[in-house]
Design a protein around this motif. Structure first.
Motif, PDB file in Angstrom:
ATOM      1  N   LEU A  46     -99.744 -57.572  -4.800  1.00  0.00           N
ATOM      2  CA  LEU A  46     -99.054 -57.650  -6.094  1.00  0.00           C
ATOM      3  C   LEU A  46     -97.577 -57.298  -5.994  1.00  0.00           C
ATOM      4  O   LEU A  46     -96.841 -57.431  -6.964  1.00  0.00           O
ATOM      5  CB  LEU A  46     -99.741 -56.715  -7.102  1.00  0.00           C
ATOM      6  CG  LEU A  46    -101.211 -57.032  -7.397  1.00  0.00           C
ATOM      7  CD1 LEU A  46    -101.808 -55.969  -8.302  1.00  0.00           C
ATOM      8  CD2 LEU A  46    -101.348 -58.417  -8.026  1.00  0.00           C
ATOM      9  N   VAL A  47     -97.139 -56.825  -4.823  1.00  0.00           N
ATOM     10  CA  VAL A  47     -95.719 -56.512  -4.625  1.00  0.00           C
ATOM     11  C   VAL A  47     -94.976 -57.827  -4.434  1.00  0.00           C
ATOM     12  O   VAL A  47     -95.402 -58.688  -3.673  1.00  0.00           O
ATOM     13  CB  VAL A  47     -95.512 -55.611  -3.385  1.00  0.00           C
ATOM     14  CG1 VAL A  47     -94.028 -55.342  -3.167  1.00  0.00           C
ATOM     15  CG2 VAL A  47     -96.277 -54.310  -3.522  1.00  0.00           C
ATOM     16  N   GLY A  48     -93.890 -57.980  -5.138  1.00  0.00           N
ATOM     17  CA  GLY A  48     -93.113 -59.210  -4.990  1.00  0.00           C
ATOM     18  C   GLY A  48     -91.656 -58.943  -5.238  1.00  0.00           C
ATOM     19  O   GLY A  48     -91.265 -57.826  -5.584  1.00  0.00           O
ATOM     20  N   ALA A  53     -92.776 -60.199  -9.439  1.00  0.00           N
ATOM     21  CA  ALA A  53     -94.035 -59.456  -9.346  1.00  0.00           C
ATOM     22  C   ALA A  53     -94.720 -59.473 -10.717  1.00  0.00           C
ATOM     23  O   ALA A  53     -94.066 -59.325 -11.746  1.00  0.00           O
ATOM     24  CB  ALA A  53     -93.768 -58.020  -8.903  1.00  0.00           C
ATOM     25  N   PRO A  54     -96.036 -59.651 -10.726  1.00  0.00           N
ATOM     26  CA  PRO A  54     -96.741 -59.690 -12.015  1.00  0.00           C
ATOM     27  C   PRO A  54     -96.801 -58.308 -12.662  1.00  0.00           C
ATOM     28  O   PRO A  54     -96.815 -57.289 -11.982  1.00  0.00           O
ATOM     29  CB  PRO A  54     -98.146 -60.163 -11.619  1.00  0.00           C
ATOM     30  CG  PRO A  54     -98.305 -59.719 -10.203  1.00  0.00           C
ATOM     31  CD  PRO A  54     -96.943 -59.806  -9.594  1.00  0.00           C
ATOM     32  N   GLU A  55     -96.829 -58.292 -13.990  1.00  0.00           N
ATOM     33  CA  GLU A  55     -97.037 -57.040 -14.712  1.00  0.00           C
ATOM     34  C   GLU A  55     -98.530 -56.801 -14.816  1.00  0.00           C
ATOM     35  O   GLU A  55     -99.293 -57.699 -15.159  1.00  0.00           O
ATOM     36  CB  GLU A  55     -96.424 -57.111 -16.109  1.00  0.00           C
ATOM     37  CG  GLU A  55     -94.929 -57.000 -16.119  1.00  0.00           C
ATOM     38  CD  GLU A  55     -94.357 -56.943 -17.534  1.00  0.00           C
ATOM     39  OE1 GLU A  55     -95.134 -56.849 -18.505  1.00  0.00           O
ATOM     40  OE2 GLU A  55     -93.131 -56.998 -17.666  1.00  0.00           O
ATOM     41  N   VAL A  56     -98.941 -55.590 -14.480  1.00  0.00           N
ATOM     42  CA  VAL A  56    -100.347 -55.213 -14.572  1.00  0.00           C
ATOM     43  C   VAL A  56    -100.459 -53.909 -15.351  1.00  0.00           C
ATOM     44  O   VAL A  56     -99.482 -53.168 -15.479  1.00  0.00           O
ATOM     45  CB  VAL A  56    -100.997 -55.077 -13.173  1.00  0.00           C
ATOM     46  CG1 VAL A  56    -101.078 -56.418 -12.482  1.00  0.00           C
ATOM     47  CG2 VAL A  56    -100.227 -54.114 -12.308  1.00  0.00           C
ATOM     48  N   ASP A 106    -103.948 -63.517 -11.140  1.00  0.00           N
ATOM     49  CA  ASP A 106    -103.394 -62.446 -10.304  1.00  0.00           C
ATOM     50  C   ASP A 106    -104.515 -61.653  -9.636  1.00  0.00           C
ATOM     51  O   ASP A 106    -104.371 -61.200  -8.499  1.00  0.00           O
ATOM     52  CB  ASP A 106    -102.512 -61.509 -11.131  1.00  0.00           C
ATOM     53  CG  ASP A 106    -101.202 -62.160 -11.540  1.00  0.00           C
ATOM     54  OD1 ASP A 106    -100.657 -62.941 -10.733  1.00  0.00           O
ATOM     55  OD2 ASP A 106    -100.731 -61.907 -12.666  1.00  0.00           O
ATOM     56  N   LEU A 107    -105.620 -61.491 -10.349  1.00  0.00           N
ATOM     57  CA  LEU A 107    -106.786 -60.812  -9.777  1.00  0.00           C
ATOM     58  C   LEU A 107    -107.280 -61.565  -8.542  1.00  0.00           C
ATOM     59  O   LEU A 107    -107.523 -60.965  -7.486  1.00  0.00           O
ATOM     60  CB  LEU A 107    -107.902 -60.718 -10.825  1.00  0.00           C
ATOM     61  CG  LEU A 107    -109.164 -59.996 -10.408  1.00  0.00           C
ATOM     62  CD1 LEU A 107    -108.972 -58.493 -10.557  1.00  0.00           C
ATOM     63  CD2 LEU A 107    -110.335 -60.452 -11.232  1.00  0.00           C
ATOM     64  N   LEU A 108    -107.385 -62.897  -8.656  1.00  0.00           N
ATOM     65  CA  LEU A 108    -107.832 -63.715  -7.525  1.00  0.00           C
ATOM     66  C   LEU A 108    -106.812 -63.673  -6.388  1.00  0.00           C
ATOM     67  O   LEU A 108    -107.179 -63.592  -5.221  1.00  0.00           O
ATOM     68  CB  LEU A 108    -108.073 -65.161  -7.977  1.00  0.00           C
ATOM     69  CG  LEU A 108    -109.228 -65.374  -8.956  1.00  0.00           C
ATOM     70  CD1 LEU A 108    -109.290 -66.831  -9.395  1.00  0.00           C
ATOM     71  CD2 LEU A 108    -110.551 -64.943  -8.342  1.00  0.00           C
ATOM     72  N   ARG A 109    -105.519 -63.717  -6.744  1.00  0.00           N
ATOM     73  CA  ARG A 109    -104.466 -63.679  -5.724  1.00  0.00           C
ATOM     74  C   ARG A 109    -104.511 -62.369  -4.945  1.00  0.00           C
ATOM     75  O   ARG A 109    -104.300 -62.344  -3.730  1.00  0.00           O
ATOM     76  CB  ARG A 109    -103.095 -63.856  -6.383  1.00  0.00           C
ATOM     77  CG  ARG A 109    -101.948 -63.929  -5.397  1.00  0.00           C
ATOM     78  CD  ARG A 109    -100.666 -64.396  -6.076  1.00  0.00           C
ATOM     79  NE  ARG A 109    -100.181 -63.467  -7.060  1.00  0.00           N
ATOM     80  CZ  ARG A 109     -99.330 -62.470  -6.803  1.00  0.00           C
ATOM     81  NH1 ARG A 109     -98.894 -62.277  -5.581  1.00  0.00           N
ATOM     82  NH2 ARG A 109     -98.914 -61.677  -7.755  1.00  0.00           N
ATOM     83  N   SER A 110    -104.820 -61.273  -5.636  1.00  0.00           N
ATOM     84  CA  SER A 110    -104.854 -59.972  -4.962  1.00  0.00           C
ATOM     85  C   SER A 110    -105.998 -59.865  -3.960  1.00  0.00           C
ATOM     86  O   SER A 110    -105.972 -59.020  -3.076  1.00  0.00           O
ATOM     87  CB  SER A 110    -104.964 -58.844  -5.994  1.00  0.00           C
ATOM     88  OG  SER A 110    -106.263 -58.763  -6.537  1.00  0.00           O
ATOM     89  N   ALA A 111    -106.991 -60.736  -4.095  1.00  0.00           N
ATOM     90  CA  ALA A 111    -108.144 -60.703  -3.184  1.00  0.00           C
ATOM     91  C   ALA A 111    -107.987 -61.633  -1.990  1.00  0.00           C
ATOM     92  O   ALA A 111    -108.848 -61.650  -1.108  1.00  0.00           O
ATOM     93  CB  ALA A 111    -109.414 -61.062  -3.951  1.00  0.00           C
TER      94      ALA A 111
END
Length: 201
Positions: A46-48, A53-56, A106-111
């Protein structure tokens, strides 16, 4: 002609079975890979670059809900830049994170499989970050899991605790401004608000 059709059907059936078996193996390999993924790896994805970077949304052990972008990840902590409300950075140990909410993509990208991390990044523990704050003498707000907030300057950081000189937020750490001292175990810390940017990016 019937034999030709028969062999064509057999070839199609065999190809379908091979494809199904390969898909099953791929699925099983993916399940096995995901079973080994740590929170550190997911947060690192999630670091970009700034503004990319996406807000979570992070919920912490003290009940605080914070919308932020991830700016850095260490061995057992995450650095965050709040999206609104407070200024400065936030440093939080993994053990104090209750939940993390984000859009499904973003959840899928983090995996996804993460690129290899440097050995140094895996050595940057929560204690290391706190010792950096000691060196820099910046003001902090220590948010405890009990929902109590202590403001001041970290004087020392040990293996599993810190010494905090308590003073008003924004005030410099001078002997006449210090109203007391506290030892705070790391396990009691939900998150730390840092005056200024995150210590390590």
């Amino acid at each position: 002609m019937r034999w030709d059709r028969f062999f064509d059907d057999l070839e199609d059936q065999l190809a379908s079975e091979w494809e199904a078996e390969r898909a099953a193996l791929d699925t099983e390999a993916e399940r096995l890979r995901l079973s080994r993924v740590a929170l550190q790896e997911r947060l690192s994805q999630l670091v970009g670059p700034e503004h990319a970077a996406p807000e979570v949304s992070f919920e912490f052990a003290d009940g605080m809900l914070l919308r932020a972008t991830v700016t850095g990840v260490g061995a057992d902590w995450v650095a965050l830049l709040p999206a609104e409300g407070r200024t400065g950075a936030v440093v939080a140990p993994f053990w104090s994170i209750s939940t993390i909410a984000m859009p499904h993509h973003d959840l899928l990208r983090s995996a996804r499989p993460a690129p290899a991390r440097s050995v140094l990044a895996d050595r940057l523990t929560f204690g290391f970050v706190l010792r950096d704050l000691v060196r820099r003498r910046v003001g902090v707000a220590v948010h405890c899991t009990s929902a109590r907030v202590l403001t001041g300057t970290i004087d020392r950081a040990g293996a599993d605790h810190l010494d905090l000189a308590v003073h008003d937020p924004g005030a410099p750490r001078r002997a006449d401004a210090v109203s007391g001292h506290r030892i705070v175990p790391f396990a009691a810390i939900a998150w730390i608000g840092v005056d200024g940017p995150a210590p390590i990016r």
